[in-house]
Design a protein around this motif. Sequence first.
Motif, PDB file in Angstrom:
ATOM      1  N   LYS A  28      12.662  -1.441  -5.175  1.00 42.63           N
ATOM      2  CA  LYS A  28      12.059  -2.683  -5.679  1.00 42.63           C
ATOM      3  C   LYS A  28      10.979  -3.179  -4.728  1.00 42.63           C
ATOM      4  O   LYS A  28      10.043  -3.840  -5.147  1.00 42.63           O
ATOM      5  N   ASN A  29      11.119  -2.856  -3.455  1.00 45.37           N
ATOM      6  CA  ASN A  29      10.090  -3.237  -2.493  1.00 45.37           C
ATOM      7  C   ASN A  29       8.767  -2.544  -2.789  1.00 45.37           C
ATOM      8  O   ASN A  29       7.710  -3.039  -2.418  1.00 45.37           O
ATOM      9  N   TRP A  30       8.826  -1.414  -3.444  1.00 49.11           N
ATOM     10  CA  TRP A  30       7.600  -0.664  -3.741  1.00 49.11           C
ATOM     11  C   TRP A  30       6.768  -1.349  -4.805  1.00 49.11           C
ATOM     12  O   TRP A  30       5.615  -0.998  -5.015  1.00 49.11           O
ATOM     13  N   LEU A  31       7.337  -2.314  -5.481  1.00 47.57           N
ATOM     14  CA  LEU A  31       6.557  -3.050  -6.474  1.00 47.57           C
ATOM     15  C   LEU A  31       5.376  -3.761  -5.835  1.00 47.57           C
ATOM     16  O   LEU A  31       4.417  -4.117  -6.503  1.00 47.57           O
ATOM     17  N   PHE A  32       5.450  -3.959  -4.519  1.00 51.18           N
ATOM     18  CA  PHE A  32       4.383  -4.648  -3.808  1.00 51.18           C
ATOM     19  C   PHE A  32       3.272  -3.710  -3.368  1.00 51.18           C
ATOM     20  O   PHE A  32       2.309  -4.146  -2.756  1.00 51.18           O
ATOM     21  N   SER A  42       2.557   3.473   2.517  1.00 48.77           N
ATOM     22  CA  SER A  42       4.005   3.296   2.616  1.00 48.77           C
ATOM     23  C   SER A  42       4.707   4.638   2.770  1.00 48.77           C
ATOM     24  O   SER A  42       5.599   4.790   3.604  1.00 48.77           O
ATOM     25  N   ALA A  43       4.313   5.611   1.977  1.00 54.83           N
ATOM     26  CA  ALA A  43       4.929   6.938   2.057  1.00 54.83           C
ATOM     27  C   ALA A  43       4.702   7.571   3.430  1.00 54.83           C
ATOM     28  O   ALA A  43       5.606   8.207   3.980  1.00 54.83           O
ATOM     29  N   GLN A  44       3.527   7.371   3.989  1.00 59.09           N
ATOM     30  CA  GLN A  44       3.241   7.944   5.307  1.00 59.09           C
ATOM     31  C   GLN A  44       4.091   7.305   6.391  1.00 59.09           C
ATOM     32  O   GLN A  44       4.639   8.000   7.255  1.00 59.09           O
ATOM     33  N   ILE A  45       4.246   6.000   6.373  1.00 57.67           N
ATOM     34  CA  ILE A  45       5.051   5.342   7.403  1.00 57.67           C
ATOM     35  C   ILE A  45       6.521   5.690   7.218  1.00 57.67           C
ATOM     36  O   ILE A  45       7.242   5.906   8.193  1.00 57.67           O
ATOM     37  N   TYR A  46       7.003   5.779   5.978  1.00 58.50           N
ATOM     38  CA  TYR A  46       8.384   6.192   5.737  1.00 58.50           C
ATOM     39  C   TYR A  46       8.609   7.605   6.264  1.00 58.50           C
ATOM     40  O   TYR A  46       9.645   7.901   6.848  1.00 58.50           O
ATOM     41  N   SER A  47       7.642   8.476   6.056  1.00 56.57           N
ATOM     42  CA  SER A  47       7.744   9.850   6.541  1.00 56.57           C
ATOM     43  C   SER A  47       7.824   9.896   8.064  1.00 56.57           C
ATOM     44  O   SER A  47       8.631  10.635   8.641  1.00 56.57           O
ATOM     45  N   LEU A  48       6.991   9.101   8.730  1.00 53.81           N
ATOM     46  CA  LEU A  48       7.036   9.045  10.196  1.00 53.81           C
ATOM     47  C   LEU A  48       8.391   8.550  10.688  1.00 53.81           C
ATOM     48  O   LEU A  48       8.965   9.105  11.634  1.00 53.81           O
ATOM     49  N   ILE A  49       8.907   7.519  10.061  1.00 55.95           N
ATOM     50  CA  ILE A  49      10.187   6.943  10.478  1.00 55.95           C
ATOM     51  C   ILE A  49      11.318   7.949  10.294  1.00 55.95           C
ATOM     52  O   ILE A  49      12.147   8.153  11.193  1.00 55.95           O
TER      53      ILE A  49
END
Length: 93
Positions: A28-32, A42-49
Amino acid sequence: MRYLEGGHLPIDNNRAENAIRPFVIGRKNWLFSDTPKDATASAQIYSLIETAKANGQEPYAWLRHILERLPSASGVGDYEALLPWNCSPTNAA
């Protein structure tokens, strides 16, 4: 089928699925993410984490470590030293 050629490969992808579960639950956070560019960021930072976690790093400490050192990196060796599998957890703290 790739695991048949390489005996060291797991037969399933449970590790990858477990890594992305927190993001699937929080979709639901991705709605933003209003634009494709936002979603890509967002996908890049999630991948790094998740890569940091998979390599035994505490994500916040590792990100802080690399972001402090990126401006002074000047060559491939400098960048490779910042990768989570090359950076010891004590260096990232």
